[in-house]
Design an enzyme around this catalytic site. Sequence first.
Site, PDB file in Angstrom:
ATOM      1  N   CYS A 108       0.856  -1.189   0.000  1.00  0.00           N
ATOM      2  CA  CYS A 108       0.000   0.000   0.000  1.00  0.00           C
ATOM      3  C   CYS A 108       0.885   1.229   0.000  1.00  0.00           C
ATOM      4  CB  CYS A 108      -0.931  -0.004   1.205  1.00  0.00           C
ATOM      5  SG  CYS A 108      -0.048   0.026   2.790  1.00  0.00           S
ATOM      6  N   CYS A 111       3.749   1.603   2.514  1.00  0.00           N
ATOM      7  CA  CYS A 111       5.026   0.953   2.199  1.00  0.00           C
ATOM      8  C   CYS A 111       5.916   1.913   1.423  1.00  0.00           C
ATOM      9  CB  CYS A 111       4.788  -0.314   1.389  1.00  0.00           C
ATOM     10  SG  CYS A 111       3.944  -1.637   2.288  1.00  0.00           S
ATOM     11  N   ASP A 514       6.997  27.075 -32.324  1.00  0.00           N
ATOM     12  CA  ASP A 514       8.371  27.364 -32.678  1.00  0.00           C
ATOM     13  C   ASP A 514       8.561  27.006 -34.152  1.00  0.00           C
ATOM     14  OD1 ASP A 514      11.171  27.934 -32.251  1.00  0.00           O
ATOM     15  OD2 ASP A 514      11.473  25.775 -32.389  1.00  0.00           O
ATOM     16  N   ASP A 693      11.231  22.591 -29.678  1.00  0.00           N
ATOM     17  CA  ASP A 693      12.143  21.503 -30.010  1.00  0.00           C
ATOM     18  C   ASP A 693      13.512  21.671 -29.348  1.00  0.00           C
ATOM     19  OD1 ASP A 693      12.828  19.127 -31.721  1.00  0.00           O
ATOM     20  OD2 ASP A 693      14.312  20.549 -32.478  1.00  0.00           O
ATOM     21  N   ASP A 697      13.857  26.291 -25.835  1.00  0.00           N
ATOM     22  CA  ASP A 697      12.407  26.337 -25.663  1.00  0.00           C
ATOM     23  C   ASP A 697      11.965  25.792 -24.304  1.00  0.00           C
ATOM     24  OD1 ASP A 697      11.780  27.431 -28.170  1.00  0.00           O
ATOM     25  OD2 ASP A 697      12.001  25.484 -29.127  1.00  0.00           O
TER      26      ASP A 697
END
Length: 798
Positions: A108, A111, A514, A693, A697
């Site tokens: 759970c 843990c 861009d 890219d 950016d």
Amino acid sequence: MAAVADAVLGEVAAGCFHCGETLPLLPLRLDIAGETRAVCCSGCAAAASWIRDNGLGQYYQLRQADAARVNTRTQDYSDWMDEELLAGHARAVPGGLEITVLSSAMRCAACAWLIGAALRKLPGTLEASANALTGRIRLQWNPQQVALSTLLQQLDSLGYAPSLATGGVRERETRRQWRRDVLRLGLAGLGAMQAMMFAEVLYLDSAGEMSLATRDFLRWITLLVATPVVFVAGWPFLAGLARGLRQRQWDMDVLVGSSVLLAYGFSLVETLRGGAQVWFDAAVMFVFLLLAARQLESWVRRRACAQVDALAQVRPALALREGADGTCQRVALGRIRPGDVLQVAVGEVVPADGELLDAAASLDEALLSGEALPVLRQPGETLAAGSLCCSAPLRLRVLRTGADTRLAELTRLVGRAQEQRPHLARVADRVARHFIAALFVTAVLVFALWWRLQPERAFEVALATLVISCPCALSLAIPAALAAAHDSLARRGVLALRPDALETLARLDVLLLDKTGSLTTPQPLLDTVQVFGSLDVAQARTLAAALQCDASHPLAAAFGTSMAAAGEVQQRRLCAGQGVEGVVDGVCYRLGRADFAAARDDDGAIWLGDGNAAIASFSIKQQLREDAAAAVAALRAQGVRLELASGDGVAAVAEIAAALGIADWRARQSPQDKLARARELQQQGHIVGMLGDGINDAPILAGADVSFAFAGGAALTHRAADLVLTGTRLLRIAEAIALARQTRRIVRQNLAWALAYNAIALPFAACGLVSPALAALGMTASSLLVVLNALRLLRAVP
């Protein structure tokens, strides 16, 4: 003596305080939080003592399930320090290394909390986080201060024995869980059919003509059939009920488990005393139908994870490396280093990112990009790890290996996104918890009212009220839709890196674009070169190639590489939005904008100079991506306003904007300028998206409400973006927006149905017009409906 024996037997039945396993007759005892606790073995005793002594006892209050049993002897993890293994599974991070391991012992969220808190207590641990759903543990450590084996032994001593995060381990664990779920569902289905068959005979005896002996016989047979369904097939619900009561949390399992136990328990009492009514059919139908709904929802989730699992498993274990004498040797992938030359045979997977040598090659990149057809790559192009060699053997020079490849980076980013729950899902969980608490109060009031009117029907009506209004549909409405949408996106080559990316994308109304490497192809061409000083064209190109060899801007690729000259460049520095500078033979050179490199008016070309005088001028030719015009038209049709923002010169940006019909464009935009424009639009109330890219950016990708980056772009853009396009098609942005909006519609439909169903069904059940069995059928039909509605996203057509 009898009292002592009873106490001992009761303690043994209660199980080990740490792991819940059966205790020996003389268990070990510990003092934890002022109470004496019994544990089954020295391993659990050591783990519990360590947790207590290090101030982490809160784990026992937070946990929703017993821990795994701790081995009395921990494994030796010194082999994990092997350089080859670390090269294949660890990666460098600021201050040290990072590795991801698996542990099947997490039960759970407590843990995961314990693992993180325990490992961070060890000196030299930079970061430690775990996810109980995926079983993955991410460790960052400083090798100079702590050994990896020490961290792993600490995990093992707490009962979370680690294993390497390979696809095979996770796949085996997934199969085991799937088999358990199918067996439970099969048992529940068989038992439900038998119980309903006997119940139908009892229901048809409306005139009371059946003899008491026959009636009791059918009830006892139904009891025998229902018992394994409730306590074996329905065990996940009963275990969830125990966790919820222990932690005082009103979750779904508390409602389901209590309803099943109430129906079964009162039916058992009525069977023993020969009462008028039993409800075994309601208990088994509830278990079966709810298991079926959860199995379907689990299948949707597995499909959503399939793309990431495939990415994690695709790399081969061995590679064919060329030696200096031309001979080849099959070596482990961890022994591959940048600069090595590898051979890849037809039908084999490219093991590392590298530069294609010798001749063009055809590669199947479907797993990475979603493109169905093989892609022809030319010599000098970069091949991505995970690509499949199709037509002829190829040779490549390794650039990145192991955890540094783009494949590994995407796998990590998408895996982290799946570990987090979206905001909508968290809201739905909170609403469901409050609804469950209110539903229990309503059921008690209904029982009290019917006890005054018709005591013999009070329990039946209250049970039907609990069952029919179980908010399973509400809890499944959002996760099922999001899981199906992410699967559909992944199959189209769009990977979501943020949990709320789809929710925001559906509201997108302005997209900043861009130019270089985004709207245009990432392979620019050097068109013309003009020299002004003593250098000739070849020397100017060599110097420019050396200056830009470490630059990440897409235009840098137009100059190629000059490794000999690159080694002579010192003090290389990237100036965002302007260019790059470096020192060669004691002279500082600049490459970039005219005003930056040569103190001239900006004309859109790339200039080489010393900051005051010009040495050479380069003009770059760029080509639009094949589907750029179609993508722009599709985005406009969706009502998205487009703006072009580029750091290139006015002429180049104006040409691209005119070709695509984009009226709103800006040239010579620095990263700060782009971010300022996004902030301006956001202040006007717009939801702003960004497609970028290059590494420059990254600020705007992080600052936009939702952002796209290409998988082939800079790694920093992946960390800043919300979604990554694994292929080259721009149309995928429009497809992703369409799918996000369809997901939003389906989520709203699911929520509307879940709320309307409960608003209608609850009064009918409270008025005694619905039997418990029919209530179970109605509740499950509601849950199945929202899951099936979400499955429409798997076959959504953009």
